[in-house]
Design a protein around this motif. Structure first.
Motif, short mmCIF file in Angstrom:
data_model
loop_
_atom_site.label_atom_id
_atom_site.label_comp_id
_atom_site.label_asym_id
_atom_site.label_seq_id
_atom_site.Cartn_x
_atom_site.Cartn_y
_atom_site.Cartn_z
N GLU A 781 0.83 -1.20 0.00
CA GLU A 781 0.00 0.00 0.00
C GLU A 781 0.87 1.26 0.00
O GLU A 781 0.45 2.32 -0.45
CB GLU A 781 -0.93 -0.02 1.22
N ALA A 782 2.11 1.14 0.49
CA ALA A 782 3.00 2.30 0.52
C ALA A 782 3.21 2.84 -0.89
O ALA A 782 3.53 4.01 -1.09
CB ALA A 782 4.33 1.92 1.13
N THR A 783 3.05 1.96 -1.90
CA THR A 783 3.13 2.37 -3.29
C THR A 783 2.32 3.64 -3.53
O THR A 783 2.74 4.53 -4.26
CB THR A 783 2.56 1.24 -4.18
N ALA A 784 1.17 3.69 -2.87
CA ALA A 784 0.26 4.80 -3.14
C ALA A 784 0.79 6.13 -2.65
O ALA A 784 0.53 7.16 -3.26
CB ALA A 784 -1.09 4.52 -2.51
N PHE A 785 1.54 6.14 -1.55
CA PHE A 785 1.95 7.46 -1.06
C PHE A 785 3.43 7.74 -1.18
O PHE A 785 3.99 8.55 -0.47
CB PHE A 785 1.42 7.73 0.35
N HIS A 792 -3.03 10.76 -5.74
CA HIS A 792 -4.41 10.41 -6.11
C HIS A 792 -4.45 9.63 -7.41
O HIS A 792 -5.27 8.75 -7.60
CB HIS A 792 -5.28 11.67 -6.20
N LEU A 793 -3.50 9.92 -8.33
CA LEU A 793 -3.47 9.18 -9.59
C LEU A 793 -3.05 7.73 -9.35
O LEU A 793 -3.62 6.80 -9.91
CB LEU A 793 -2.52 9.84 -10.58
N VAL A 794 -2.04 7.56 -8.48
CA VAL A 794 -1.60 6.20 -8.17
C VAL A 794 -2.74 5.45 -7.50
O VAL A 794 -3.00 4.28 -7.78
CB VAL A 794 -0.35 6.23 -7.27
N GLN A 795 -3.46 6.15 -6.64
CA GLN A 795 -4.58 5.50 -5.96
C GLN A 795 -5.65 5.06 -6.95
O GLN A 795 -6.19 3.95 -6.86
CB GLN A 795 -5.18 6.46 -4.93
N SER A 799 -6.83 1.26 -7.60
CA SER A 799 -8.23 0.85 -7.52
C SER A 799 -8.60 0.07 -8.77
O SER A 799 -9.28 -0.96 -8.69
CB SER A 799 -9.13 2.07 -7.37
N ALA A 800 -8.15 0.55 -9.93
CA ALA A 800 -8.45 -0.15 -11.17
C ALA A 800 -7.81 -1.53 -11.17
O ALA A 800 -8.41 -2.50 -11.63
CB ALA A 800 -7.94 0.66 -12.36
N ASP B 562 -8.66 14.37 -0.99
CA ASP B 562 -9.32 13.09 -1.26
C ASP B 562 -8.34 11.94 -1.03
O ASP B 562 -8.72 10.89 -0.49
CB ASP B 562 -9.83 13.03 -2.71
N ALA B 563 -7.10 12.15 -1.48
CA ALA B 563 -6.12 11.08 -1.38
C ALA B 563 -5.92 10.67 0.07
O ALA B 563 -5.71 9.50 0.37
CB ALA B 563 -4.79 11.53 -1.99
#
Lengths: 859, 591
Positions: A781-785, A792-795, A799-800, B562-563
């Motif tokens: 999950e650290a990938t996201a931040f 937000h784009l990574v998130q 999600s996709a 949002d993030a």
């Protein structure tokens, strides 16, 4: 051995005397005495590697003025106070050092020299350590035990010379078995248990003859390669201690005695040996390097032989010219007499040049083949290693193998062997020929060589100490330069002036000046001794004397004038020529070790993926990187098809290790991981590797892009994918627009015209995973931040990707996984809690603590 | 010559006498060789005692050569030390003045190699090679000239051969170097590809692309194998050129001697003696060819040093500007690195005593703005003003007195923690230092390491990235300069770090602050937002008004909000998979 010759040689070879003063005397056991010394000049902050020893110069108890040298291991050296201890074994009859120690009292002095560090350098990760020795070796063994990792397997075999020896304290080590044997030269050798010693490392130190026998036994009987036995003879029976007879029971006999309570259990050796089954021929990983070079052996030998021939052919024209001169002087100046010589000389020159070129061509062809085989085997090997092997540290191993070691082997094959052979054959042939012409004059040619060697030895006085010091300066200069260059922005901001670096560089220069300049005179003298003019003068002067005294025909002087000066110049070439050969051997050993890394076990991996939705079951899984150090213990976890499972817990709990296991980054040490499809369960070790890789996808924080186009990077997992599929994946991963903005769009090359930020690289790797479309997914999950600006784009991309797959996610922020179907809370390698967010929050426990801590933080 | 460029001006003058003495030494060696002609003439005559005076002369010239060569080596030590001392100083001075922007990872490595490796190597070569090499260069022409007086036809041949021999030596060396470089490049490519292959195993295995056929790595290995053989097309003529030139020369000299002998110009004894001289003539060239690799590596080392010294430095003003009120201003600033535009016409003002947050996507040039203020980089166009003056108008010290700086990738000096903080204000009291350290949360690190003097390791390696930034914040707190430049860490922001950043910002609340902000809290507290995208300022102003305006910053702000609330869950729309073509062969998927 008496001081005399040996001490002089050692001093000449660079030993410097240090005077040590006794501070205190402590008897650890009645026969084992520790003496603390003040030795400020010796313990001066220089590096003292584990188990390094110095030479003590013990006075002869009978003959005043005579001293004997003995090796003693440094115990507890303390650079701050300049103090060090040595442990002495006090046995009757006593050797000179023991005799000195027995009478030592505070205030006494003794001299010692550093000479050749005895460094403890085992190969990386041996299967275990076999440490053997007599009481004199115990201080060194204790030092080694102090630095061995606690999980290491150690067998210690000690030889007792006297009944009280077993009471000598041995450092305790959790993995160590201690065996004691009795006195006698063959006792240690006979005490080695019969078992599979494959990949063990042996360190042995005892009496000289015992060591000799022990090494031979370890090598021949137990299979130890000599390179994996580190040995040191601390003393010589009958010679150094001047013992005429051996005290105590005879060789091989086990001493029985009362077992002191502090000792590990006593293991009768005979019993241990009897119990051991006949082992298969042991193997050592370190030998793979030797085998590697084995394929080259006959070729290099042939090349050496040919080079020897070429060297002789290159000398022959000179011999012919000398002969030509001789005939000219004899008045045989007719063309018919001279022409064959000239033609032969030309022919030999030409032939030598042709052969030399041919040899070079052939060696390059050999090298190209060898290098190719080598590289292909490295690559093949890499593809077979468990994924968990590819750590940063092992990245350095690969770098070393393919960048540096491969280059050393190339040099060895193409250059080093001919160079060394030429360097030896040429002067040897010359001197033999010249001896045949006139032995007296030829013998004179050794004078400059002797002068050179003498001056060289004189020059190398104190060099051992200086070289250590020089290495220290180099290390400091490197560190200071690194620190300076890396901290340059800070240096600038805080108005620094690089003072620290300047000081180190000035210090290095001053050290070189202080060391080299006084040597300059001797250095130049030694070089001048072997320069051509010196030989020329020697040959003419001695030649004149021989001719005038009627001992030699004038014409015999010619061969000397033609060939005699070649003689000296080659010395340095040979001296330096061996260095690349040794380096190549070490390089081969390192590459060999890489090729011997344990592979992923594929012997049972033959099954295809079962049809239907896939889930995973962790069944009593335990795992540890090293035996005896489990990272995961007895983990049970079920990932139902189409569900999301989150791993949470403090750092170091084993979350990432567990997450890697479904991809066989490592194989479990206990239990099993099974792919579940309906009623079918298959151990992942039984799946074909490709099938497993297709079943489980990984998206981790550290993204690997390869130096290819962006399109190829996305299509890596499915090279046959259409452009439409690639674009669809890129769109879903929110990276399509960014790719279009790159200079050549999808054809931009990573690292050339496509420089991606952290978040962009993340999204690209998500696009890759989308295209590969694995039914199961492991995420960090650290990938996201990792990149707040595009978080937000990574998130969205994640999600996709998650879609409706079976997901295992390593979570760092609890609130991102509150929707997970199952949250497994890990602590110290175990799952301590699991359930849904609300359930876990409802009861006291680690999850609630972590959640509340997180709430406080964000409040 | 390259050596001259490396020597300090005062030592350069010593090169000329060194070279002259080397020529004299060569002349002495030449004389020893030529003396063989009369010496052998005497020895082979009816009265061999006639050789003795010539032997005496030979002894004198060899002994004189010894003395002179010894003197030369001692002089080479002087030259070597002068070179080493001056080189070290010049390199450090130069690096202190270059634009930090010059430093990529590769150039950093280059600078380190120059500092720690090249200079000692140059010293060693000067001391060990200079004397031998210069004598060997001067010796063949010296013997050739001498021969003109002894046997002029032979002298002429020798003189003509000198350029041929040196030419072949250099040509051979060059071809060899070229071949080695090609081979090294091909090997380097294979090695880099192999390392990439190792790093990308996870991915490549999933793709089933771990073989060596048809893969980039396979191609590189094949290329390397070919270039391993191609090396010969350069190496072979390289080695052959020199050995052919040597043999041709010897042959020509022997031919001339044969001719002179058959025509009766020379007798047998002279002919034989002259053959010996001819061999002496070729000998130094052999020595030089053996020294060639060492000379090559010296050349490379000198090149490494010079390449660092060639980097342009920043200008220093004649007169120091006097700092005014602590404001920062950018006026139409442009900056490019490696030909790529990083900042374009950036303008904004940070009024004294206010806080400005620079916000924008990664890679938009935010950190470059801070580097320009601290003058780690110089703008290509436009003006960067600090305290009412262009930064280029200040002496470095004066500028830095105005600034407290916290960078993103913090480097520490080898040494203790306290030492690392104190550098900000060396005269600070221990109490001040401790106060700054505990405000920045450094006391936690001290507690972990056990002591204020605990070493932080090379570059601060014993500390985590977040801990290093806290040390750096403590430095800034201790310095208390009028302007704070803060680059918030993007990753590894732990609670303690966030607290330290917040403390720093509150301590500087009355000062001028320019912060590259990632945390929403920091952005929320700023008096002014400068939103940067692709090197341009797209929006600036108060946060509320920018959010209300609904532009780029507003979008950024909402995305970030949002993030923070994002949750990972299964998508029930599940459209993508269905839209994509079904995967190939024997695969089952969850639907």
């Amino acid at each position: 051995m008496a001081r005399g010759f040996q001490k002089t040689m050692m001093t000449a070879l660079g030993a410097t005397d240090h005077v040590m003063t006794v501070l205190s005397v402590t008897d650890l056991t009645p026969g084992f005495r520790r003496i603390r010394f003040s030795a400020p000049t010796m313990i001066d902050g220089r590096e003292t590697p584990t188990a390094s020893y110095v030479r003590l110069w013990a006075p002869d108890p009978k003959e005043p003025g005579k001293v004997h040298q003995r090796g003693y291991t440094l115990v507890e050296p303390d650079a701050a106070t300049g103090q060090v201890s040595f442990d002495f074994v006090l046995h009757e009859p006593m050797g000179p050092a023991s005799a000195w120690a027995a009478a030592a009292k505070p205030g006494d002095t003794i001299t010692a020299s550093y000479y050749m560090f005895h460094k403890f350098e085992p190969p990386e990760d041996p299967e275990g350590y076999l440490l053997m020795g007599d009481p004199a070796a115990i201080p060194a063994i204790n030092a080694i035990l102090g630095v061995l990792p606690p999980e290491a397997r150690v067998v210690i075999i000690l030889q007792a010379h006297a009944p009280g020896d077993a009471a000598i304290p041995v450092t305790t080590h959790p993995g160590a078995d201690v065996l004691w044997t009795g006195p006698g030269t063959g006792a240690l050798a006979g005490a080695v248990p019969h078992r599979d010693w494959s990949n063990w490392y042996a360190w042995v130190a005892a009496e000289g003859a015992a060591i000799k026998e022990l090494r031979a036994t370890l090598n021949r009987v137990h299979g130890f390669p000599l390179s994996d036995i580190k040995h040191a003879a601390y003393w010589m029976r009958g010679k150094a201690m001047r013992l005429r007879k051996e005290a105590g029971p005879s060789a091989g006999e086990t001493v029985t005695r009362d077992q002191p309570t502090t000792q590990p259990p006593f293991v009768p050796i005979a019993a241990a040996n009897a119990a051991a089954p006949a082992a298969p021929r042991p193997r050592w990983r370190s030998q793979r390097g030797v085998e590697l070079l084995g394929s080259l052996r006959w070729k290099l030998r042939a090349a050496g032989a040919l080079q020897g021939l070429i060297s002789l052919m290159q000398l022959a024209p000179l011999v012919l010219m000398a002969e030509l001169g001789r005939r000219l002087l004899a008045g045989e100046g007719r063309w018919e007499v001279l022409s064959p010589l000239i033609l032969w000389a030309i022919a030999l020159y030409g032939a030598a040049a042709t052969l030399s070129a041919g040899l070079m061509l052939w060696l390059h062809a050999v090298d190209a083949q060898f290098g190719h085989t080598l590289r292909v085997s490295i690559v093949t090997k890499l593809a077979r290693l468990p994924l968990g092997w590819f750590t940063d540290r092992n990245a350095a191993t690969v770098h070393q193998a393919v960048q540096e070691d491969a280059g050393r082997l190339h040099y060895m094959v193409t250059h080093a062997v001919p160079d060394v052979v030429a360097g030896i054959v040429t002067p040897l042939a010359v001197i033999l020929y010249l001896f045949a012409v006139d032995a007296a004059l030829a013998a004179m040619l050794f004078l400059p060589l002797i002068a050179f060697v003498a001056l060289y030895i004189l020059m190398m006085r104190g060099v051992a100490d200086k070289l250590v010091e020089f290495a220290n300066w180099t290390k400091r200069a490197n560190a200071a330069a690194s620190a300076f260059v890396e901290a340059l922005p800070v240096v600038r901001v805080f108005g620094g002036d690089g003072r620290a670096l300047r000081a180190v560089l000035d210090g290095q220069a001053a050290f070189l000046n202080g060391w080299q300049r006084p040597m300059a005179g001797r250095k130049v003298a030694s070089q001048l001794a072997i320069q051509p003019p010196t030989f020329l003068l020697l040959i003419t002067a001695a030649g004149c004397w021989r001719v005038l005294s009627g001992g030699m025909a004038p014409a015999d002087l010619l061969p000397f004038l033609f060939l005699g000066t070649v003689f000296g110049a080659q010395i340095m070439t040979v001296m330096y020529g061996f260095v690349p050969l040794r380096e190549a051997k070490q390089a081969a050993r390192r590459i060999g070790l890489l090729l011997e890394e344990p592979e992923l076990d594929r012997s049972r991996s033959s099954r295809e993926l079962p049809p239907g939705p896939l889930g995973l079951r962790f069944d009593g899984v335990s795992f540890g990187y090293r035996p005896g150090k489990p990272v995961l213990r007895d983990v049970d976890l079920v990932l139902k098809p189409g569900t999301m499972t989150a791993l949470v817990g403090p750092s170091g709990a084993g979350k990432s290790t567990l997450a890697g296991l479904p991809g066989r980054f490592h194989d479990v040490t206990d239990g099993a991981i099974r792919i579940v499809s309906g009623e079918t369960e298959i151990d992942i070790r039984q799946l074909k590797p490709e099938a497993l890789q297709r079943a489980v996808g990984f998206v981790f924080q550290d993204v690997r892009l390869i130096k290819e186009t962006l399109r190829e990077n996305i299509a890596l997992a499915r090279p046959g994918a259409t452009m439409a599929e690639i674009e669809a994946a890129a769109r879903a991963a929110r990276i399509h627009e960014r790719i279009l903005a790159a200079p050549r769009g999808y054809d931009s090359v990573v690292g050339e015209d496509a420089r991606l930020s952290g978040g962009e690289a993340q999204r690209l790797s998500i696009a890759r995973a989308l295209l590969a479309d694995p039914p199961m997914l492991v995420l960090d999950e650290a990938t996201a931040f990792a990149d707040p600006e595009s978080e937000h784009l990574v998130q969205q991309a994640l999600s996709a990707l998650v879609g409706r797959r079976t997901v295992l996610v390593v979570a760092h922020r609890l609130h991102t996984v509150t929707h997970a179907d199952c949250i497994a809370v890990m602590q110290a390698g175990r799952i301590v809690q699991s359930g849904r967010h609300q359930e876990l929050l409802a009861r006291p426990g680690l999850y609630r603590d972590l959640w509340q801590a997180g709430e406080r933080k964000s409040a | 010559m390259i050596v001259a460029a490396l020597l300090p001006a005062e030592a350069r003058a010593r090169l000329v006498p060194f070279a002259l003495l080397a020529v004299v030494a060569a002349a002495l060696r030449a004389a020893s060789a030529l003396l063989l002609v009369p010496l052998l003439g005497g020895l082979f005559s009816q009265s061999p005692r006639a050789a003795l005076p010539w032997l005496g002369a030979l002894a004198v010239s060899v002994a004189a050569g010894w003395i002179l060569e010894r003197h030369l080596v001692i002089r080479s030590f002087d030259l070597g030390f002068a070179m080493m001392g001056s080189m070290n100083q010049r390199l450090v001075d130069h690096l202190m003045a270059v634009q930090i922007g010059w430093f990529g990872a590769e150039r950093q490595a280059q600078a380190k190699r120059a500092l720690a490796g090249a200079v000692p190597e140059l010293f060693a070569s000067t001391v060990n090679l200079a004397t031998q090499a210069s004598i060997c260069v001067a010796l063949p022409p010296a013997i050739a000239i001498g021969l003109l007086f002894v046997a002029w036809p032979l002298g002429l041949v020798a003189l003509a051969a000198v350029p041929l021999l040196f030419g072949a030596l250099l040509l051979g060396g060059r071809l060899m170097r070229r071949a080695e470089a090609d081979f090294a490049a091909a090997s380097g490519e294979v090695a880099a590809r192999t390392e990439e292959f190792a790093r990308s195993q996870l991915m490549l295995r999933a793709a089933g692309r771990t073989g060596t056929s048809g893969t980039p790595l396979g191609d590189a290995i094949a290329t390397q194998r070919r270039s391993g053989l191609r090396i010969l097309w350069f190496a072979l003529p390289g080695t052959l050129a020199f050995s052919l030139a040597m043999q041709a020369t010897l042959l020509a000299m022997v031919a001339v001697l044969a001719l002179m002998f058959t025509q009766g110009t020379d007798d047998a004894v002279r002919t034989v003696a002259l053959i010996v001289v001819a061999l002496r003539f070729l000998e130094p060239l052999n020595t030089l060819s053996e020294l060639f690799p060492a000379l090559e590596s010296t050349r490379a080392a000198a090149g490494r040093v010079l390449s660092v010294l060639d980097v342009p430095t920043q200008t220093k003003p004649e007169r120091d500007a006097r700092p005014g009120p602590a404001a920062v201003a950018f006026r139409n600033v442009c900056f490019a690195a490696d030909g790529k535009r990083v900042l374009e016409n950036v303008s904004f003002v940070v009024p004294a005593g206010t806080m400005t947050a620079i916000v924008g996507p990664s890679g938009s040039g935010k950190s470059t703005i801070l580097s320009l203020v601290a003058r780690l980089l110089d703008a290509d166009a436009g003006e960067v003003e600090v305290c009412r003056h262009d930064v280029r108008g200040y002496r470095p010290d004066t500028l830095m007195e105005q600034l407290a700086v916290v960078f993103q990738n913090v480097q520490l000096f080898e040494g203790g923690i306290a030492e690392n903080i104190r550098i900000a204000r060396p005269q600070a009291s221990d109490a001040d230092l401790q106060a700054a350290a505990s405000a920045a949360g450094v006391d936690e690190i001290v507690a972990r390491l056990g002591s204020w003097d605990a070493p932080v390791g090379e570059g601060g390696g014993a500390l985590s990235g977040g801990e290093r930034q806290r040390v750096s914040i403590a430095r800034a707190l201790l310095k208390q300069a009028p302007i704070l430049l803060l680059d918030e860490a993007t990753s590894g922001l732990d609670t303690l770090n966030e607290a330290a950043v917040a403390t720093a910002l509150s301590r500087f609340s009355h000062c001028t602050v320019l912060v590259v902000a990632h945390r929403l809290e920091t952005i929320a507290h700023a008096d002014q937002i400068v939103f940067v995208e692709a090197g341009r300022v797209v929006e600036s102003g108060f946060r509320e008004s920018l959010v209300a305006a609904g532009g780029r910053f507003a979008a950024y702000w909402h995305h970030r909000r949002d993030a923070q609330r994002w949750q990972m869950q299964h998508s029930h729309a599940g459209a993508l998979r269905d839209r994509m073509a079904s995967p190939a062969g024997g695969r089952t998927s969850v639907t």
